[in-house]
Structures are given as structure tokens and as C-alpha cells.
Design a protein around this motif. Structure first.
Motif, mmCIF file in Angstrom:
data_model
loop_
_atom_site.group_PDB
_atom_site.id
_atom_site.type_symbol
_atom_site.label_atom_id
_atom_site.label_comp_id
_atom_site.label_asym_id
_atom_site.label_seq_id
_atom_site.Cartn_x
_atom_site.Cartn_y
_atom_site.Cartn_z
ATOM 1 N N THR A 40 33.327 11.559 36.012
ATOM 2 C CA THR A 40 33.670 10.314 35.314
ATOM 3 C C THR A 40 35.153 10.180 34.995
ATOM 4 N N TRP A 41 35.845 11.306 34.825
ATOM 5 C CA TRP A 41 37.244 11.228 34.420
ATOM 6 C C TRP A 41 38.196 11.096 35.604
ATOM 7 N N SER A 42 37.697 10.996 36.816
ATOM 8 C CA SER A 42 38.543 10.849 38.013
ATOM 9 C C SER A 42 39.528 12.003 38.146
ATOM 10 N N LEU A 43 39.140 13.202 37.725
ATOM 11 C CA LEU A 43 40.085 14.316 37.714
ATOM 12 C C LEU A 43 39.521 15.563 38.396
ATOM 13 N N ALA A 44 38.854 15.369 39.527
ATOM 14 C CA ALA A 44 38.303 16.525 40.240
ATOM 15 C C ALA A 44 39.413 17.493 40.648
ATOM 16 N N ALA A 45 40.610 16.963 40.934
ATOM 17 C CA ALA A 45 41.726 17.815 41.358
ATOM 18 C C ALA A 45 42.230 18.714 40.237
ATOM 19 N N LEU A 46 41.940 18.350 38.978
ATOM 20 C CA LEU A 46 42.474 19.106 37.844
ATOM 21 C C LEU A 46 41.713 20.405 37.596
ATOM 22 N N ARG A 47 40.434 20.455 37.977
ATOM 23 C CA ARG A 47 39.552 21.609 37.713
ATOM 24 C C ARG A 47 39.484 21.913 36.210
ATOM 25 N N LEU A 48 38.767 21.069 35.500
ATOM 26 C CA LEU A 48 38.627 21.260 34.061
ATOM 27 C C LEU A 48 37.204 20.903 33.619
ATOM 28 N N GLY A 49 36.599 21.808 32.891
ATOM 29 C CA GLY A 49 35.258 21.556 32.359
ATOM 30 C C GLY A 49 35.116 22.233 31.011
ATOM 31 N N TYR A 50 34.016 21.932 30.311
ATOM 32 C CA TYR A 50 33.849 22.546 28.995
ATOM 33 C C TYR A 50 32.380 22.701 28.625
ATOM 34 N N LEU A 51 32.177 23.478 27.571
ATOM 35 C CA LEU A 51 30.834 23.731 27.062
ATOM 36 C C LEU A 51 30.820 23.414 25.579
ATOM 37 N N ILE A 52 29.773 22.738 25.126
ATOM 38 C CA ILE A 52 29.545 22.552 23.698
ATOM 39 C C ILE A 52 28.352 23.446 23.347
ATOM 40 N N ALA A 53 28.538 24.308 22.365
ATOM 41 C CA ALA A 53 27.509 25.309 22.051
ATOM 42 C C ALA A 53 27.711 25.828 20.636
ATOM 43 N N PRO A 54 26.748 26.585 20.124
ATOM 44 C CA PRO A 54 26.919 27.205 18.801
ATOM 45 C C PRO A 54 28.150 28.120 18.784
ATOM 46 N N THR A 55 28.753 28.281 17.623
ATOM 47 C CA THR A 55 30.015 29.030 17.532
ATOM 48 C C THR A 55 29.869 30.479 18.006
ATOM 49 N N TRP A 56 28.699 31.084 17.744
ATOM 50 C CA TRP A 56 28.534 32.490 18.157
ATOM 51 C C TRP A 56 28.558 32.626 19.684
ATOM 52 N N MET A 57 28.054 31.615 20.385
ATOM 53 C CA MET A 57 28.108 31.663 21.844
ATOM 54 C C MET A 57 29.543 31.555 22.341
ATOM 55 N N ILE A 58 30.289 30.619 21.736
ATOM 56 C CA ILE A 58 31.675 30.414 22.152
ATOM 57 C C ILE A 58 32.459 31.715 21.951
#
Ligand SMILES: *Cc1c(COP(=O)(O)O)cnc(C)c1O
Length: 353
Positions: free
Chosen positions: A214-232
Motif C-alpha cells: 500500500t505504501w508504494s515502497l517495495a524498493a525500500l524493504r521495510l516492514g514491522y510487527l505489532i506485538a506484546p512488549t515481551w515479544m518485541i
């Protein structure tokens, strides 16, 4: 020279790749057909001048994570960032899967879930989706009870089928899974609900997102995870130090200032998707409801490979899924620009006649 064999469990793996063919209209990898906003390019260009290139990046990527946290109304400690959601998932698997552990998938789904799990050394167990690619709770319970997987993958909307996982079913999986439940939401912005609402400190549930679609930024290679703090926290101990470069941290943070532009593109792509769906409805193909920026379809009278080839001759590349397990005869098309979609639709009509 002596050649050294790789780990025996890696030797048997097939490489994951999507063929990159040079054609005018590429509708095979679910990227956005649009460039990111020009204003963002200017922001990034300005920021380039002020980077301390001689220094290691901010190891905790705090500004980028704060911007992502603000977008989703969570704490910065609920956010893990990496080089594409693939690296996010790989880090999660290195942390919670690995040798002697088990990962569950429900097929057909995103092939990299299995691939990355196996590279981590884990055993993958697969349940079947129904004929219409929805999750079958009895089958889910069978897999969870039989194998007690350490990690269970869901994908919503699911790639390559396009189907959004049913909310009640996801709730039930979260209630019954013995280990971590990961919901891959690479296409969430196109869908009508998100599993983000299920994230709680006392639940082993994590949602992955990406800037690639959706962000039109496949070339940037950026992703993220939302999770409980202990997992992070636990994943931070596993990921390479300084894995996310300074440029990427800035570019991603700046992108989040353009949510409205992103929303507008998503709305445009969804309306184009509905135009293609309507067109497919009048052709001899099977299709399934899509909540993403792509559509899976199966020609009823002519072989998928013949149709794929005819489309290619018309300058349109779609994804051939016909040799994948449980997807016999299927092709997948990414929603492109209105012009590209027009060419695809008329080429498909001709290919099927
Ligand atoms: C495209 C896609 C991704 C994106 O991976 P990145 O590494 O962020 O580019 C993740 N999951 C699924 C299901 C996808 O289709």
C-alpha cells in the motif's frame, strides 16, 4: 576446489522466487502501480544531507517506531521494525521456532511462511483450507491439538487467494493456539477489519505489516510487527545489531506523514479491483472474493499455462500459480493502473476465446 554441501535440511529446499520477465505490464508481484508521493521524495532528499553517514544508525529506530506506534495507537514498545516484513517474520521464527519446534500453516497461503520456518530449522505442519479457501475450524483444531505448534500462521487478506480471514475464526484460533499466533497483514489496508485489535500484553498474538504494497515502497524493504512488549524485547535480542540503516529509518518515518495519499490510492485500487472482478464475472473463469490488491482466477475451459502465455504475448505478466499445491489451474493478477487493467481485461477476453 572442494565444494561444501549446505545443511542437509536446506539442500532439499526449492528457491523462492517470482520470475522477473521484462514486459510492459507487470501484474505479478502485488506491488503498487503508483510512485510514492513526490513530496515524500523531496523530504527524503533533504534528509539525505543531514545523515551522519560515519555513524551507526539509531539501534532502536526510536523515531520510526514512535511514528508507527502513533499510527496504530500502541506504545513504541509494541513495535518491531526490520528490512521488509519477511525479515520481521524471519526474526520471529528465529526467536520462537527453530530446531525441535513446530510451525503450523493453512494451505494454500504465502509460501514464505513455510520457507522461512524451514530455514529456521523448524518442522512445518500444514492444515488444509476449504475448497473456497476459507479456514475450517475443525481442521484448525485438529492441527493445533495434534501438533501443538509453537507458531501458527494466518494471513489476512490471504496471499495468493485474496480472502480475508473470518474474524470469529481468528478469535477462535487465538483462543485455542498453544503458541504464538502470527497474522500476516501485508494487505490489511485493503481489508475491512484488522487483527490489530486482538493485540494484548497477556496474549501471544502478533500482526505483521509492510511498506511494500500500500505504501508504494517495495524498493525500500521495510516492514514491522505489532506485538506484546515481551515479544518485541525477545526479538530485539535475536535480530542483528544495527540491522535497520539510518536512511531507511528516516524514509519510513517520512512516509507515514502521507497517510491521506496512501488512503486515496488504496480507495482507487479497490475500485479498480471491483471493475476487474465485474469483468471476470462475465468470463468463463472461477474467482474468489478478494479483500486485497490482487485477484485469483481459474480459467474453466482453457489451460492456465496457455492463458498465461497468451497474456504474456499481449505484454501482460500475471502470476502463474497453476503448479502450486491446491491451486491447480489458477492465475493471480495484481491490480494495476486503470490503463494497465484495461489492457489486461481485453487481453484476457481474447485469451479465453
Ligand atoms: C508481499 C507480502 C509480504 C511483503 O513482504 P516484504 O518483505 O515486506 O516486502 C509479506 N507477506 C505477504 C503475505 C505478502 O504477500
Amino acid at each position: 576446489m572442494t565444494r561444501i554441501d549446505p545443511r542437509s535440511d536446506i539442500k532439499v529446499m526449492s528457491k523462492y522466487h517470482s520470475p522477473q520477465v521484462d514486459v510492459p505490464i507487470r501484474l505479478n508481484t502485488n506491488e503498487s502501480p503508483f510512485d510514492p508521493p513526490t513530496a515524500w521524495l523531496h523530504d527524503v532528499n533533504d534528509a539525505l544531507q543531514s545523515i551522519h553517514w560515519n555513524r551507526y544508525p539509531d539501534r532502536s529506530a526510536s523515531k520510526l517506531r514512535a511514528a508507527i506506534a502513533a499510527r496504530h495507537g500502541v506504545s513504541v514498545d509494541n513495535v518491531f521494525v526490520a528490512n521488509g516484513s519477511n525479515e520481521v517474520l524471519q526474526t520471529l521464527l528465529l526467536t520462537y521456532a527453530g530446531a525441535g519446534r513446530t510451525v503450523a500453516t493453512f494451505e494454500p497461503t504465502y509460501q514464505l511462511h513455510t520457507h522461512l520456518s524451514r530455514i529456521s530449522g523448524a518442522t512445518v505442519v500444514s492444515g488444509d483450507r476449504r475448497e473456497d479457501f476459507t479456514l475450517d475450524l475443525d481442521e484448525v483444531r485438529r492441527v493445533l491439538n495434534t501438533y501443538s505448534p509453537h507458531v501458527t500462521f494466518l494471513c489476512s487478506p490471504n496471499n495468493p487467494t485474496g480472502r480475508i480471514e473470518d474474524r470469529a475464526v481468528v478469535d477462535e484460533v487465538v483462543r485455542t493456539a498453544p503458541g504464538i499466533v502470527v497474522i500476516d497483514e501485508a494487505y490489511a489496508e485493503f481489508a475491512d477489519w484488522s487483527a490489530l485489535e486482538l493485540i494484548q500484553e497477556d496474549r501471544a498474538v502478533a500482526v505483521s505489516r509492510t511498506f511494500s504494497k500500500t505504501w508504494s515502497l517495495a524498493a525500500l524493504r521495510l516492514g514491522y510487527l505489532i506485538a506484546p512488549t515481551w515479544m518485541i524485547e525477545q526479538m530485539e535480542a535475536v535480530v542483528l545489531p544495527y540491522h535497520l540503516d539510518t536512511f531507511k529509518q528516516i524514509a519510513g518515518e517520512k512516509a507515514l506523514a502521507y497517510v491521506n495519499e496512501m488512503d486515496a490510492r488504496v480507495a482507487g485500487i479497490v475500485s479498480e479491483r471491483e471493475r476487474i472482478v465485474a469483468h471476470l464475472g462475465a468470463l468463463p473463469v472461477d474467482t474468489w472474493p478478494s479483500g486485497a490488491n490482487f485477484i485469483l482466477f481459474r480459467p474453466r475451459q482453457i489451460g492456465a499455462l496457455v492463458v498465461w502465455q497468451r497474456l504474456l504475448e499481449a505484454g501482460v505478466l500475471v502470476r502463474d500459480c497453476s503448479s502450486w499445491d491446491r491451486l491447480q489451474g489458477c492465475l493471480r493478477v495484481t491490480v494495476g493502473t486503470p490503463e494497465e487493467n484495461g489492457v489486461f481485461m481485453s487481453a484476457l477476453s481474447r485469451a479465453l476465446s
